[in-house]
Design a protein around this motif. Structure first.
Motif, mmCIF file in Angstrom:
data_model
loop_
_atom_site.group_PDB
_atom_site.id
_atom_site.type_symbol
_atom_site.label_atom_id
_atom_site.label_comp_id
_atom_site.label_asym_id
_atom_site.label_seq_id
_atom_site.Cartn_x
_atom_site.Cartn_y
_atom_site.Cartn_z
ATOM 1 N N ARG A 88 26.262 2.965 -15.424
ATOM 2 C CA ARG A 88 25.646 4.230 -16.057
ATOM 3 C C ARG A 88 26.889 4.762 -16.030
ATOM 4 O O ARG A 88 27.260 5.449 -16.204
ATOM 5 N N ASN A 89 26.340 5.660 -17.098
ATOM 6 C CA ASN A 89 27.004 5.977 -18.356
ATOM 7 C C ASN A 89 26.902 7.833 -17.561
ATOM 8 O O ASN A 89 26.051 9.646 -18.228
ATOM 9 N N THR A 90 27.380 7.939 -16.648
ATOM 10 C CA THR A 90 26.853 9.830 -16.188
ATOM 11 C C THR A 90 28.677 9.542 -14.894
ATOM 12 O O THR A 90 29.555 8.408 -14.641
ATOM 13 N N TRP A 149 31.411 7.254 -16.322
ATOM 14 C CA TRP A 149 31.194 6.410 -15.760
ATOM 15 C C TRP A 149 30.576 6.158 -14.430
ATOM 16 O O TRP A 149 31.528 5.893 -13.714
ATOM 17 N N ASN A 166 34.565 7.770 -24.544
ATOM 18 C CA ASN A 166 32.782 6.746 -24.006
ATOM 19 C C ASN A 166 32.556 7.581 -22.959
ATOM 20 O O ASN A 166 31.758 7.229 -22.088
#
Length: 206
Positions: free
Chosen positions: A94-96, A86, A83
């Motif tokens: 946020r996905n970073t 985050w 996954n």
């Protein structure tokens, strides 16, 4: 998590779900790098070929080709989902990574592991207590298919192969939307074992 559905023809297919019981997300097939079916003699077969993205009852899932079922009494499915990184900002997650948001409140790397036990017939099987070797793994220590309503099952929780003390095991049906605060939780003891009550028939998601 993984569930199984039966078609009108009697064939079984596995469904891969993503998110939380009250907040479903669209699973990315490129992030699902393991989805194996394990049968008698612990023979493994990958279900990743021919997997497709579909809407099932308006819920996005990944659907496999029909499962290989012969004379098995129980099948074990095992999956791993990357996954990614985050960060927590003041606007939410946020996905970073923190490299992109150095002032993030917190950061994490999210790896997801799943197993599913599927009863095919009334025969007995010891597959339920098989340890796959996932970094985080839940293992029933007594046969969940033999437990009746009002009884309990013991669930071992292992992190990097060792019992995880003080962990909270959630118990739902994996289908009904629920607020996280309403989900029943059962804490592991000094041996990393949680006692989970069986209150009904049907699927359980731990």
């Amino acid at each position: 998590w993984v569930t199984v559905e039966q078609e009108a023809t009697g064939r079984l297919r596995a469904l891969v779900h993503h998110g939380h019981p009250g907040d479903r997300k669209t699973p990315d097939p490129d992030k699902l790098f393991e989805l194996d079916v394990i049968g008698p003699e612990h023979a493994r077969r990958s279900l990743l070929p021919e997997i497709t993205s579909v809407l099932q009852a308006n819920i996005p899932v990944l659907l496999t080709a029909p499962l290989p079922v012969n004379q098995e009494s129980v099948l074990l499915l095992a999956a791993q989902y990357d996954n990614g990184y985050w960060v927590e900002t003041f606007q939410g997650f946020r996905n970073t990574s923190r490299r992109q948001v150095p002032n993030a409140k917190a950061s994490l790397y999210s790896m997801k592991f799943a197993k599913a036990l599927v009863r095919i017939s009334t025969g007995t099987s010891d597959l339920y207590h098989t340890r796959i070797g996932h970094r985080l793994e839940l293992v029933p220590l007594n046969d969940p298919f033999a437990a009746k309503s009002g009884e309990t099952i013991m669930v071992g929780v292992y992190f990097e192969g060792k019992p995880l003390v003080g962990a909270e095991v959630e118990s739902t049906d994996g289908l009904t939307p629920m607020n996280e605060k309403e989900i029943p939780r059962y804490q592991t003891d000094a041996q990393g074992i949680a006692i989970v009550p069986i209150t009904r028939s049907g699927p359980y998601l731990l």
